[in-house]
Design a protein around this motif. Structure first.
Motif, mmCIF file in Angstrom:
data_model
loop_
_atom_site.group_PDB
_atom_site.id
_atom_site.type_symbol
_atom_site.label_atom_id
_atom_site.label_comp_id
_atom_site.label_asym_id
_atom_site.label_seq_id
_atom_site.Cartn_x
_atom_site.Cartn_y
_atom_site.Cartn_z
ATOM 1 N N PRO A 192 -3.299 75.772 10.819
ATOM 2 C CA PRO A 192 -2.579 76.028 9.578
ATOM 3 C C PRO A 192 -1.368 75.129 9.325
ATOM 4 N N HIS A 234 5.946 80.579 4.627
ATOM 5 C CA HIS A 234 4.580 80.050 4.745
ATOM 6 C C HIS A 234 4.283 79.581 6.173
ATOM 7 N N ARG A 254 3.160 82.444 8.313
ATOM 8 C CA ARG A 254 2.058 83.262 7.802
ATOM 9 C C ARG A 254 0.995 83.490 8.888
ATOM 10 N N TYR A 255 0.683 82.455 9.650
ATOM 11 C CA TYR A 255 -0.345 82.589 10.692
ATOM 12 C C TYR A 255 0.312 82.384 12.040
ATOM 13 N N ASN A 271 -7.246 76.603 5.642
ATOM 14 C CA ASN A 271 -6.877 77.090 4.308
ATOM 15 C C ASN A 271 -5.548 77.832 4.358
ATOM 16 N N SER A 272 -4.476 77.064 4.469
ATOM 17 C CA SER A 272 -3.142 77.656 4.477
ATOM 18 C C SER A 272 -2.282 76.831 3.536
ATOM 19 N N ARG A 273 -1.132 77.339 3.174
ATOM 20 C CA ARG A 273 -0.254 76.660 2.225
ATOM 21 C C ARG A 273 0.312 75.353 2.818
ATOM 22 N N SER A 310 -1.177 73.431 5.212
ATOM 23 C CA SER A 310 -2.167 72.515 5.795
ATOM 24 C C SER A 310 -2.149 71.204 5.018
ATOM 25 N N HIS A 347 -5.711 87.227 8.324
ATOM 26 C CA HIS A 347 -4.765 86.592 9.253
ATOM 27 C C HIS A 347 -5.366 85.406 9.977
ATOM 28 N N ASN A 348 -6.338 84.756 9.359
ATOM 29 C CA ASN A 348 -7.021 83.650 10.026
ATOM 30 C C ASN A 348 -7.334 82.590 8.971
ATOM 31 N N PRO A 349 -6.798 81.375 9.121
ATOM 32 C CA PRO A 349 -6.983 80.374 8.073
ATOM 33 C C PRO A 349 -8.237 79.530 8.240
#
Ligand code: NAG
Ligand code: NAG
Ligand code: NAG
Ligand code: NAG
Length: 426
Positions: free
Chosen positions: A60, A83, A86-87, A175-177, A179, A246-248
Motif C-alpha cells: 500500500p 492514509h 489505513r493498512y 489499491n490504496s490512496r 500506492s 483491510h487488505n489492499p
C-alpha cells in the motif's frame, strides 16, 4: 476540452523548449521499465533518480532509504498521515500516527510503517514527500521524462535486507490512496490504472513494462527488425476484482479450479475471501498454494498430464518434474493441460503450458512451476498467483472500477519487446 486546447496551444508556442506542460495537466500515462532480478526473482523499476524500487503489487505504500537530513515531514493530523495508516503491516505494534518533532516539541510529526514483505521486517519512519520519475508514453515509446511528487515513507538502510542489489526501496502498487498508481493518477490527471507486462528472463532477456494511467500498449513483434504489433489492450478479458476488508491486494474472484477441464476437488471455502481467496503477488516468484489446495491441485496436474512414466525426482522448489526429452515440445510449450481459474459470468483466467511449466535446462527436466506455501498466516490468501505465471501476460488493474483486464501476450511478441527508444518532441 478548453483546457486541453490551451495546453496544446501553450505546448506549440513553447516548442523550442522541452514541452513539459503536457505532463503537468495533459494526462499522458507514464511508462517505466521493469527488470527481473536474477538473484531474487523480484521485479524492479528505476523510479527514484534512476535507482530501482522493488515492485510490490500487494503493497500500500512507497518507501525509500534516500531521505536526507532536511526532508519535509507531515503533521499527524494531515490527511496523508491518515492514509498512510489505513493498512497496518502484519505483526507490527500500533503506536499511533507519529511522535513529537525533535525540532518543535509541540508539533506531532507523522510517521509511517514501511514494510519489507520479502524479509517480513517493518520499521517506523517519517512520512515525507519526494520526487519520483518515469517517462510519458503514447503506449508505443517513452516520449519525454516526467518528474512528479509522491508521498513516501523514509526507511533505514537495514530495511533493504533480501531486496535485489542496488534497490533503494519498495513501490507499493496495490489499491490504496498512497500506492504508486493512485499517486500518478492524481499528479498526472490520468485514469487510476496500472498496466503490467512482466518480463520472462531466459534466452532473450530484456525489460518488461509498467504503464501508469492505462493503455494503449504496443510491443514489437519478435521477428527480426520486428514492427509494432496491435494494441494489446484491445483484446483484454475483463473481470471484477474481489477485495478483502483491510487488505489492499488484488483478489481474483475464482469460483473453482479446473485442470484439463476437470474440476479439482477443493475444501469448500478455500477460494472465497473468508477462506483465503486468490491474490496476485509479485512477492512470490511462482504461484504458491496453501497445503489443502496444493495437494489436490498437484495430484490433478499429475493425473491430467498423463506423463507419469517420464517423472523424475523433484527439483526444488518444485515437486512435479518430468524428463523433458519425452515431453511434447511446441511453440506453445509442452502441451500441459490448461489450468482454468473459473470466474463468474462464464469466463476463465487460464494458465497455459507456457506459464505452467518451467524448463530447467541444466537438468533437462521440465517442472510444473507451482509451490506449496510454507507457513500459512491467518488472513493470507489460499493461492498467490506469482511472478512467473504473470510474465508475458498483459494485466491491467483498474483501481477505480476494481476490474482486471487480462490476456496472454501472443507468442510472436513478448513483454520485453517494448520499444524503449525515446520518441519525444523536444
Ligand atoms: C526515459 O526513457 C529513456 C529511454 O528509454 C531512458 O533512458 C530513461 O532512463 C527514462 N527515464 C526515466 C526517468 O525512467
Ligand atoms: C472455463 O473452464 C471450464 C473448466 O475447465 C470449462 O468447462 C469451460 O468450458 C471454460 N469456459 C470457457 C469460456 O472457456
Ligand atoms: C531422460 O531420458 C534420457 C533417455 O532415456 C536419459 O538419457 C536421461 O538421463 C533422462 N534424464 C533424466 C533427468 O532422467
Ligand atoms: C522504435 O521507436 C523509434 C522511435 O519512434 C523508431 O524510430 C524505431 O523505428 C522503432 N523501432 C522499431 C523496430 O520499430
Amino acid at each position: 476540452m478548453a483546457a486541453l486546447l490551451l495546453a496544446i496551444a501553450l505546448c506549440i508556442s513553447a516548442s523550442l523548449s522541452p514541452c513539459t506542460l503536457a505532463a503537468a495537466g495533459g494526462g499522458k500515462p507514464l511508462v517505466t521499465a521493469v527488470t527481473k532480478d536474477p538473484a531474487t526473482l523480484l521485479y524492479t523499476s528505476p523510479l527514484k533518480d534512476k535507482h530501482p524500487l522493488v515492485l510490490d503489487l500487494a503493497g500500500p505504500l512507497i518507501w525509500t532509504t534516500t531521505c536526507d537530513a532536511s526532508h519535509p515531514t507531515f503533521e499527524c493530523h494531515h490527511h496523508e498521515c491518515a492514509h498512510a495508516h489505513r493498512y497496518h503491516p502484519p505483526s507490527c505494534p500500533h503506536s499511533g500516527y507519529g511522535k513529537a518533532d525533535d525540532e518543535d516539541r509541540f508539533r506531532c510529526k507523522c510517521t509511517a510503517h514501511p514494510h519489507n514483505p520479502f524479509s517480513g521486517e517493518t520499521e517506523t519512519d517519517d512520512l515525507t514527500r519526494t520526487t519520483l520519475s518515469a517517462n510519458a508514453t503514447d503506449g508505443k515509446n517513452p516520449l519525454y521524462p516526467v518528474s512528479f511528487p509522491a508521498v513516501t515513507s523514509c526507511a533505514p538502510k537495514s530495511l533493504l535486507a533480501k531486496l535485489p542489489a542496488g534497490a533503494i526501496g519498495v513501490a507499493g502498487l496495490a489499491n490504496s490512496r498512497l500506492s504508486l498508481p493512485a499517486q500518478v493518477s492524481r499528479t498526472q490527471k490520468v485514469p487510476k490504472k496500472l498496466l503490467l507486462c512482466l518480463p520472462r528472463s531466459g534466452v532473450r532477456e530484456g525489460d518488461g513494462v509498467a504503464i501508469f494511467g492505462g493503455g494503449p500498449f504496443f510491443t514489437l513483434t519478435s521477428v527480426v527488425g520486428g514492427e509494432s504489433g496491435p494494441d494489446l489492450t484491445l483484446d483484454l478479458t475483463y473481470t471484477n476484482l474481489a477485495a478483502k476488508p483491510h487488505n489492499p491486494a488484488y483478489y481474483l474472484p475464482v469460483k473453482a479450479i479446473a485442470v484439463g477441464k476437470s474440476l479439482v476437488p477443493l475444501p469448500a471455502d478455500a477460494l472465497t475471501s473468508t477462506g483465503g481467496g486468490v491474490a496476485f503477488s509479485t512477492r512470490a516468484p511462482y504461484t504458491s498454494l496453501r497445503h489443502d489446495v496444493y495437494r489436490p491441485f498437484v495430484n490433478a496436474l499429475d493425473a491430467a498430464s498423463g506423463w507419469k512414466d517420464f517423472k523424475v525426482p523433484a527439483v526444488k522448489p518444485f515437486e512435479l518434474c518430468y524428463n523433458s526429452s519425452f515431453l511434447p515440445n511446441t511453440r506453445v510449450g509442452h502441451l500441459a493441460p490448461d489450468i482454468d481459474f473459473v470466474l463468474p459470468d462464464g469466463k476463465n483466467y487460464t494458465i497455459g503450458s507456457l506459464d505452467s511449466m518451467i524448463d530447467l535446462d541444466d537438468f533437462r527436466v521440465a517442472c510444473f512451476a507451482f509451490v506449496e506455501m510454507k507457513a500459512h498466516k491467518t488472513g493470507a490468501p489460499a493461492v498467490e498467483i506469482g511472478g512467473f505465471q504473470m510474465e508475458n501476460n498483459v494485466l491491467q488493474f483498474d483501481l477505480d472500477k476494481m476490474q482486471l483486464g487480462f490476456a496472454r501476450v501472443p507468442i510472436f511478441m513478448a513483454c520485453s519487446n517494448f520499444n524503449f527508444t525515446l520518441a519525444g518532441h523536444y
